[in-house]
Design a protein around this motif. Structure first.
Motif, mmCIF file in Angstrom:
data_model
loop_
_atom_site.group_PDB
_atom_site.id
_atom_site.type_symbol
_atom_site.label_atom_id
_atom_site.label_comp_id
_atom_site.label_asym_id
_atom_site.label_seq_id
_atom_site.Cartn_x
_atom_site.Cartn_y
_atom_site.Cartn_z
ATOM 1 N N ILE A 1 4.314 7.226 -7.227
ATOM 2 C CA ILE A 1 3.732 7.173 -5.489
ATOM 3 C C ILE A 1 2.912 5.811 -5.544
ATOM 4 O O ILE A 1 2.763 4.946 -6.596
ATOM 5 N N SER B 1 -1.397 4.813 -1.702
ATOM 6 C CA SER B 1 -1.734 4.903 -0.657
ATOM 7 C C SER B 1 -1.767 6.510 -1.049
ATOM 8 O O SER B 1 -2.346 7.566 -0.104
ATOM 9 N N ASN C 1 1.430 8.594 -1.480
ATOM 10 C CA ASN C 1 2.678 8.643 -0.943
ATOM 11 C C ASN C 1 3.712 8.646 -1.951
ATOM 12 O O ASN C 1 3.003 7.557 -2.708
ATOM 13 N N THR C 2 4.965 9.560 -1.982
ATOM 14 C CA THR C 2 5.844 8.861 -3.002
ATOM 15 C C THR C 2 6.323 7.987 -1.989
ATOM 16 O O THR C 2 6.450 7.749 -1.012
#
Length: 167
Positions: free
Chosen positions: A128, A131, A133-134
């Protein structure tokens, strides 16, 4: 005949009393350390684990039980800690008390054995970004390879380690 019997009884009591003065031979004791791996996997945890492993080595411990309860953390810290775990010859046991997620799963894979409480969870190890996200395909591909290598290094099924890093 009575004198002889008293003599034998007295001799036996004397031998037994000397025997009680000799220290009793006890079973060899085993030194096992229990080390908590709680909260976030980060540089401070690395320093703590380095001290803990060194102390266990100095004491001649036969094993270290790492009690894991972490949501994960930083990849670079997890890699440093994994190298630290790999560098000791002491038997390493992961006990997942609650959760070994993300970097925590990676650390558990670097132990010789993994045990879990009935409500314990392991996995969710996709990378991750800061931020939330992934991470991109490239970062996830590298991480999956590291998870697979960690499993193979310690004799675990790599397919499960890779599955932990899937989306």
């Amino acid at each position: 005949m009575v004198k002889l019997t008293r003599y034998v009884v007295s001799l036996c009591l004397l031998v037994l009393s000397f025997g009680m003065m000799i220290p009793i031979i006890t079973a060899q004791t085993t030194e096992v350390y229990k080390v908590p791996v709680y909260d976030e996997v980060e540089k401070g945890l690395y320093a703590f684990l380095k001290r803990s492993i060194h102390e266990a080595e100095e004491a001649g411990a036969e094993a270290i039980i790492f009690e894991i309860n972490t949501p994960g953390g930083f990849v670079d810290s997890a890699e440093d800690i994994a190298n630290l775990l790999d560098s000791t010859s002491i038997r390493k046991i992961a006990y997942i008390n609650s959760e070994a997620l993300s970097a925590g799963a990676y650390l558990a894979l670097h132990t010789d054995e993994i045990y879990m409480s009935p409500s314990g969870t392991i996995g969710a190890a996709a990378v991750i970004e800061s931020s939330g996200n992934t991470a991109g395909e490239k970062a996830n591909s590298a991480w999956k390879a590291k998870m697979k290598n960690a499993a193979e290094l310690t004799g675990k099924e790599p397919i499960y380690a890779q599955a932990m890093a899937d989306d």
